[in-house]
Design an enzyme around this catalytic site. Structure first.
Site, mmCIF file in Angstrom:
data_model
loop_
_atom_site.group_PDB
_atom_site.id
_atom_site.type_symbol
_atom_site.label_atom_id
_atom_site.label_comp_id
_atom_site.label_asym_id
_atom_site.label_seq_id
_atom_site.Cartn_x
_atom_site.Cartn_y
_atom_site.Cartn_z
ATOM 1 N N GLY A 1 115.920 21.522 39.703
ATOM 2 C CA GLY A 1 116.301 20.259 39.059
ATOM 3 C C GLY A 1 116.525 19.159 40.080
ATOM 4 C CB THR B 1 122.553 22.622 43.117
ATOM 5 O OG1 THR B 1 123.220 22.764 41.855
ATOM 6 C CG2 THR B 1 123.471 23.196 44.180
ATOM 7 C CG ASP C 1 124.422 23.269 38.112
ATOM 8 O OD1 ASP C 1 124.794 22.362 37.340
ATOM 9 O OD2 ASP C 1 123.415 23.963 37.903
ATOM 10 C CG MET D 1 123.451 19.076 33.046
ATOM 11 S SD MET D 1 122.271 18.561 34.315
ATOM 12 C CE MET D 1 120.846 18.163 33.254
ATOM 13 C CD GLU E 1 123.946 22.725 30.394
ATOM 14 O OE1 GLU E 1 123.360 21.855 29.725
ATOM 15 O OE2 GLU E 1 123.496 23.185 31.466
ATOM 16 C CG LEU F 1 121.241 9.701 30.274
ATOM 17 C CD1 LEU F 1 122.159 8.914 29.353
ATOM 18 C CD2 LEU F 1 120.072 8.841 30.717
ATOM 19 N NE ARG G 1 117.603 16.843 36.071
ATOM 20 C CZ ARG G 1 116.959 17.907 35.632
ATOM 21 N NH1 ARG G 1 117.549 19.080 35.593
ATOM 22 N NH2 ARG G 1 115.703 17.795 35.223
#
Lengths: 407, 407
Positions: free
Chosen positions: A14, A137, A139, A181, A238, A296, A298
């Site tokens: 991503g 990342t 995340d 996310m 999520e 939106l 990331r």
């Protein structure tokens, strides 16, 4: 060390708002070294390597590279392909054919695993190859790193969004649920806490994948907050699951499926919509709204943490510095002060295919908010430039008309 | 003109990123005028007036007001209440009790209608009241205005979002569908065009409430774009309807209802999710994603058009200037150059309860994109500060490995 040959760089997974900073950091440093004869970029990550889809970056101007560095998402495009051993062997064959001696892959934990396997092939074949994984990342879930490039800019977007929706929800009241996310790690969702300025500001509740989600507790939390403030702002990941690890969206849909027989899990508004309906039905609150932040958050153009941009550039630069000194591995960010960082090269197997989650001291006992330790952790990453929020201070006027008419 | 008394100001409807600029513009100008004895703010719009819920803004410091001006959403909070005649009469009674002589309401077309009715009551009762409507709406749908405060900042958010998702979609390809605010007027959705920098950039398709939406045409448009570019970015308004005026989301859901028997129309991810499923099922494209921009687009902290902020301040300032010279009406923005504006006071009945939509010359013949006329219209409003986008220029490397192995 005089290993002469080409450099090959690719981007995987991503996109982030600063992943091109790392690309450009590695390239600019490589241009200083005469042992690197050409710089190739693989288009679409590892797919571009097995398909031999390369572009020659040797003649990129410095000015254009600096402009690309500031452009969000992956300039070399990306891929979701997770290579197996056979795929990695093919990658290696193509690299050997082109006399690639320096291989860089900007990505998450899967990407570092790919780098590890390719390097193993090269070693087995006695082909001298330097292979470096460059972390990224949103995340923030890579082992060995205090944090990872891309996370802080996404966190800044989330913080700015919450500073806005806070005022929006204060103006029109009701319950607002934001789905963010994070499938396994809740760092990005937790960053919503930076939206809070005044004591009664939201987010009032934060639910993370690290804590089993109980719908009954959630409804009680919302009810209590709504009764206290007349409104309630919720941030949730999520990836929230119940105690058995079943995603909450599956639980809420039950046996229902969409028109095409699929249970939708993510990449859509289902979780937010379902929880909205739960709150309306079970708590009888009329105005309940939800937003799924989706793509939106990331790679939003124009919302970038300066710290993040600088560090993303530096991990790229450091990758090349390590490489031209003959060292393979994964570049990791260590925090050495409040606030500064150092970069270390760690063995690929320490990162590869592993996932870091929020440490326990970042989550409150009730599992519905973050701690001061998390706020202290995330604040310097996002930086000092969050938009300021102010309120009117005027005192309440006595209700003389109402009083008169009551008499 | 020496009408002495209190000023009352309120904010109504959906918040914007700059609605507090107008509030502060009106207040700062009022503080210069000794005829205005006190400045009251009504909390929660017209509800705050009938409930006599006022705060005294007379002693607000200039510094704090300037900080409030930069804070998104409505500092006096808002309401969705649309007053009827009886409600307006009650508003008037409370105002008369407090010797309010200057009444300002920041809002959309419903708010201007409220101002109109209140002013009528005052005239009928021979009570001297100056009433001014101050425009705001992200929908940009007020008559008599070239554009309305709030729109340009929301448009800037949409433009920045599209500059980001453009790169994101280019990296991972597939179809991306963004659902934007706009029930009747498509200006905000149309502004996604500012995300486009390179010839093959998205948005590739734009669907507006002004044009009847045909699902078959939509699918054909997506198919053609996807075949050409290997990807497709769609911007569409939540309010798109078919030829009969039936919302598309109702059409797609058919007779299906949610667990509580409701057909969801908006404020959720349903439209985007349903169109995603249509594209997957009918066109067989695997990677189809959708985002509903929701509340993020209207009051995002930190994404503000400078032109918008300035004009929002000025319409507030002008409202007070007109008022202290005894003039009631609605402040309207007229474009007088490329680019400058002038402010006029127009009769309330010209704005009240009317809706402006996109003029035909802003929409292409096929009804699936905007024209250059629209781009020329919107560009100066959003300003010159959109984040820059750059691409690598490297040439494709000859596939010598592939060629060798084909032999």
């Amino acid at each position: 060390m005089h290993l002469e040959g080409k450099m090959l760089i690719a981007q995987g997974g991503g996109p982030t708002a600063v992943i091109n900073q790392s690309l450009v950091g590695a390239i600019l440093e490589a241009k200083k070294n005469p042992n690197i004869t050409h710089i190739y970029g693989a288009v679409n990550g590892v797919d571009g390597i097995v398909n031999e889809n390369f572009i020659d970056l040797t003649f990129e101007t410095e000015d254009n590279l600096l402009r690309v560095a500031k452009t969000p998402s992956s300039a070399l495009r990306s891929t979701r392909t997770k290579p197996d051993k056979e795929f990695c062997e093919k990658m290696f064959e193509v690299m050997r054919h082109h006399n690639v001696r320096y291989f860089f892959y900007v990505g998450g934990n899967d990407s570092s695993d790919t780098v590890r396997i390719v390097k193993e092939f090269a070693d087995k074949e006695d082909y001298e190859l330097i292979a470096v994984h460059i972390p990224k990342t949103v995340d923030n879930d890579l082992m060995e790193n205090d944090h990872t490039p891309g996370f802080a800019s996404a966190a800044k977007f989330v913080a700015q969004a919450f500073r806005g929706v806070n005022q929006d929800n204060r103006a029109l009241e009701g319950v607002y649920i934001a789905v963010l996310m994070g499938r396994h790690a809740g760092f990005l969702t937790a960053s919503s806490v930076l939206g809070k300025v005044f004591e009664d500001d939201g987010p009032h509740l934060i639910y993370l994948p690290e804590v089993p989600f109980k719908i009954e507790n959630f409804l009680q939390d919302v009810k209590r907050t709504y009764e206290k403030h007349g409104r309630c702002i919720v941030a949730l990941s999520e990836g929230i699951c119940d105690e058995t690890g079943e995603p909450i969206v599956v639980k809420l849909i039950g046996s229902e499926k969409d028109a095409h027989g699929n249970v939708q899990l993510s990449g859509n508004g289902a979780l937010g919509d379902l929880l909205t309906e739960e709150v309306k039905a079970k708590l009888g609150i009329k105005r309940v709204r939800s937003d799924t932040f989706g793509y939106l958050q990331r790679a939003f153009a124009g919302v970038v943490s300066e710290v993040d941009a600088r560090e993303a550039r530096e991990v790229g630069e450091m990758a090349t510095k390590f490489a031209v000194h003959g060292q393979s591995g994964s570049v990791a960010i260590k925090r050495i002060a409040d606030y500064d960082v150092a970069y270390e090269l760690v063995p690929l197997e320490k990162i590869a295919a592993k996932t870091r989650v929020m440490p326990k001291e970042f989550i409150n006992k009730e599992g519905n908010f973050v701690t001061k330790a998390f706020i202290d952790y995330v604040t310097p990453l996002v930086g000092e430039t969050l938009p300021k929020i102010a309120r009117l201070r005027g005192k309440t006027v006595e209700k003389s008309f109402t009083k008169k008419n009551e008499k």
